[in-house]
Scaffold this motif. Structure first.
Motif, PDB file in Angstrom:
ATOM      1  N   UNK A 254       0.807  -1.228   0.000  1.00 46.79           N
ATOM      2  CA  UNK A 254       0.000   0.000   0.000  1.00 46.79           C
ATOM      3  C   UNK A 254       0.835   1.271   0.000  1.00 46.79           C
ATOM      4  N   UNK A 255       2.156   1.135  -0.007  1.00 48.04           N
ATOM      5  CA  UNK A 255       3.025   2.309  -0.037  1.00 48.04           C
ATOM      6  C   UNK A 255       4.037   2.195  -1.159  1.00 48.04           C
ATOM      7  N   UNK A 256       4.574   3.335  -1.547  1.00 52.14           N
ATOM      8  CA  UNK A 256       5.667   3.334  -2.513  1.00 52.14           C
ATOM      9  C   UNK A 256       6.535   4.566  -2.292  1.00 52.14           C
ATOM     10  N   UNK A 257       7.820   4.399  -2.565  1.00 49.95           N
ATOM     11  CA  UNK A 257       8.762   5.492  -2.420  1.00 49.95           C
ATOM     12  C   UNK A 257       8.579   6.490  -3.542  1.00 49.95           C
ATOM     13  N   UNK A 258       8.766   7.746  -3.242  1.00 52.90           N
ATOM     14  CA  UNK A 258       8.706   8.794  -4.252  1.00 52.90           C
ATOM     15  C   UNK A 258       9.988   9.610  -4.203  1.00 52.90           C
ATOM     16  N   UNK A 259      10.421  10.079  -5.355  1.00 56.08           N
ATOM     17  CA  UNK A 259      11.601  10.914  -5.406  1.00 56.08           C
ATOM     18  C   UNK A 259      11.318  12.275  -4.774  1.00 56.08           C
ATOM     19  N   UNK A 260      12.325  12.781  -4.100  1.00 59.22           N
ATOM     20  CA  UNK A 260      12.197  14.100  -3.482  1.00 59.22           C
ATOM     21  C   UNK A 260      12.360  15.184  -4.532  1.00 59.22           C
ATOM     22  N   UNK A 261      11.470  16.154  -4.509  1.00 59.72           N
ATOM     23  CA  UNK A 261      11.655  17.342  -5.327  1.00 59.72           C
ATOM     24  C   UNK A 261      12.488  18.355  -4.536  1.00 59.72           C
ATOM     25  N   UNK A 262      13.313  19.095  -5.218  1.00 57.99           N
ATOM     26  CA  UNK A 262      14.150  20.081  -4.543  1.00 57.99           C
ATOM     27  C   UNK A 262      13.294  21.235  -4.025  1.00 57.99           C
ATOM     28  N   UNK A 263      13.670  21.740  -2.861  1.00 56.28           N
ATOM     29  CA  UNK A 263      13.024  22.937  -2.330  1.00 56.28           C
ATOM     30  C   UNK A 263      13.474  24.120  -3.177  1.00 56.28           C
ATOM     31  N   UNK A 264      12.566  24.981  -3.553  1.00 50.32           N
ATOM     32  CA  UNK A 264      12.962  26.100  -4.408  1.00 50.32           C
ATOM     33  C   UNK A 264      13.869  27.055  -3.625  1.00 50.32           C
ATOM     34  N   UNK A 265      14.737  27.724  -4.357  1.00 47.93           N
ATOM     35  CA  UNK A 265      15.789  28.551  -3.761  1.00 47.93           C
ATOM     36  C   UNK A 265      15.242  29.657  -2.867  1.00 47.93           C
ATOM     37  N   UNK A 266      14.154  30.263  -3.276  1.00 43.61           N
ATOM     38  CA  UNK A 266      13.567  31.354  -2.496  1.00 43.61           C
ATOM     39  C   UNK A 266      13.083  30.863  -1.130  1.00 43.61           C
ATOM     40  N   UNK A 267      12.425  29.706  -1.118  1.00 41.84           N
ATOM     41  CA  UNK A 267      11.938  29.131   0.146  1.00 41.84           C
ATOM     42  C   UNK A 267      13.106  28.688   1.011  1.00 41.84           C
ATOM     43  N   UNK A 268      14.113  28.107   0.401  1.00 42.42           N
ATOM     44  CA  UNK A 268      15.289  27.660   1.153  1.00 42.42           C
ATOM     45  C   UNK A 268      15.987  28.840   1.819  1.00 42.42           C
ATOM     46  N   UNK A 269      16.146  29.929   1.108  1.00 43.45           N
ATOM     47  CA  UNK A 269      16.784  31.122   1.685  1.00 43.45           C
ATOM     48  C   UNK A 269      15.933  31.725   2.793  1.00 43.45           C
ATOM     49  N   UNK A 270      14.611  31.695   2.608  1.00 43.10           N
ATOM     50  CA  UNK A 270      13.693  32.187   3.644  1.00 43.10           C
ATOM     51  C   UNK A 270      13.881  31.388   4.946  1.00 43.10           C
ATOM     52  N   UNK A 271      13.994  30.078   4.812  1.00 37.06           N
ATOM     53  CA  UNK A 271      14.152  29.223   5.995  1.00 37.06           C
ATOM     54  C   UNK A 271      15.543  29.353   6.605  1.00 37.06           C
ATOM     55  N   UNK A 272      16.557  29.512   5.789  1.00 37.15           N
ATOM     56  CA  UNK A 272      17.909  29.719   6.330  1.00 37.15           C
ATOM     57  C   UNK A 272      17.955  30.956   7.211  1.00 37.15           C
ATOM     58  N   UNK A 273      17.333  32.017   6.747  1.00 33.36           N
ATOM     59  CA  UNK A 273      17.277  33.249   7.545  1.00 33.36           C
ATOM     60  C   UNK A 273      16.471  33.042   8.822  1.00 33.36           C
ATOM     61  N   UNK A 274      15.391  32.288   8.721  1.00 34.79           N
ATOM     62  CA  UNK A 274      14.532  32.029   9.875  1.00 34.79           C
ATOM     63  C   UNK A 274      15.287  31.266  10.965  1.00 34.79           C
ATOM     64  N   UNK A 275      16.121  30.289  10.567  1.00 38.57           N
ATOM     65  CA  UNK A 275      16.785  29.410  11.539  1.00 38.57           C
ATOM     66  C   UNK A 275      18.160  29.902  11.989  1.00 38.57           C
ATOM     67  N   UNK A 276      18.706  30.899  11.340  1.00 36.91           N
ATOM     68  CA  UNK A 276      20.099  31.273  11.574  1.00 36.91           C
ATOM     69  C   UNK A 276      20.425  31.542  13.043  1.00 36.91           C
TER      70      UNK A 276
END
Length: 295
Positions: A254-276
């Motif tokens: 009932x399950x299957x693995x899925x490939x990860x999509x990359x987080x877009x650069x804008x969201x990644x930078x937003x989170x880096x600033x949030x966690x710094x």
């Protein structure tokens, strides 16, 4: 108010999180040790007041009796170190006080992962497995505090340090689980004061990877069946069924693995600033280099 538990149950350790940071792998490896026993289920979620902050739902287990809690360890032997892993405990602001009230001398295990990767992994589980999240990651991570704030580890650990000594805590980085699984498990054995020569099976095997599920009804029915067995003091039977591969056999259909999509650069930078700032404070608290979380 819950009655005192520490005189009625021998609880040696609690794994408190973080969610999607290797706790399932760790719990499964520890449970193989003849002197360690993990609760059934692994996540009891007894000391947290809320189940989900996203949906603002209260935790139905919070007000249940001690007898309900005790049954989750009915399969454990008296000479075993007993513990549970509930990943909501690190994030829930009520859990540190509730745990301390009942088990002030408890040993605490904490697994920490790059907070951006952790948030995305949580999203994938909610989106693909539980099917309760239809919004995009880029949107939900901005509008739902829980996805972001579960990664504020310094903030969460300081809540625990109000009640527990740092010596009671053992902190593991997700990167170490991936790169040094043997040393990781040996260090936990030492922390729990059990024989360190024991070698669990499947140390290199990945556990609890993100998957999509074809139907949520079967996992739900499995949970109901497990709860019934636990209520009958048959938690040992659940472990037996799991050990012979019944759960794995069902889940592979009932399950299957899925490939990860990359987080877009804008969201990644937003989170880096949030966690710094939180990461920098955490580095000082743990005296660890966490520069690989900032790249």
């Amino acid at each position: 108010m819950k009655s005192k538990l520490n005189n009625k149950i021998k609880l040696n350790f609690i794994g408190i999180g973080a969610q999607r940071s290797g706790t399932t792998w760790l719990a499964e490896k520890l449970d193989q040790h003849p002197k360690i026993c993990i609760s059934v289920p692994k996540e009891i979620c007894y000391f947290n007041k809320k189940r989900s902050y996203i949906h603002n739902s209260m935790n139905e287990n919070y007000k249940k009796s001690f007898n309900w809690y005790r049954k989750r360890f009915a399969h454990c032997k008296t000479n075993q170190k007993q513990g549970e892993f509930s990943t909501i405990y690190l994030f829930d602001k009520y859990a540190p006080r509730n745990i301390y009230k009942h088990f002030p001398n408890i040993k605490i295990i904490i697994c920490l992962r790059n907070p951006i990767n952790r948030a995305y992994s949580q999203y994938r589980v909610y989106n693909k497995y539980y099917k309760v999240e239809e919004r995009s990651f880029e949107k939900v991570v901005r509008v739902e505090e829980e996805y972001r704030e579960r990664g504020l580890y310094y903030k969460q650990l300081t809540r625990y340090l109000k009640y527990f000594n740092k010596s009671q805590m053992h902190i593991i980085l997700f990167k170490k689980i991936k790169n040094e699984p043997d040393k990781t498990i040996k260090d936990v054995y030492q922390f729990l004061e059990v024989d360190g020569s024991f070698e669990p099976e499947g140390l290199e095997k990945r556990t609890n990877a993100s998957k999509s599920v074809k139907t949520t009804s079967i996992p739900r029915l499995m949970g109901i069946f497990s709860e019934l067995l636990i209520s009958l003091n048959l938690s040992w039977l659940i472990r037996l069924l799991k050990n012979i591969g019944i759960k794995k056999f069902i889940m592979q259909f009932i399950t299957k693995r899925r490939k990860h999509q990359k987080i877009d650069t804008q969201t990644e930078n937003y989170l880096k600033n949030f966690y710094q700032e939180d990461i920098e404070n955490l580095e000082k608290l743990l005296n660890k280099d966490l520069s690989h979380w900032k790249c």
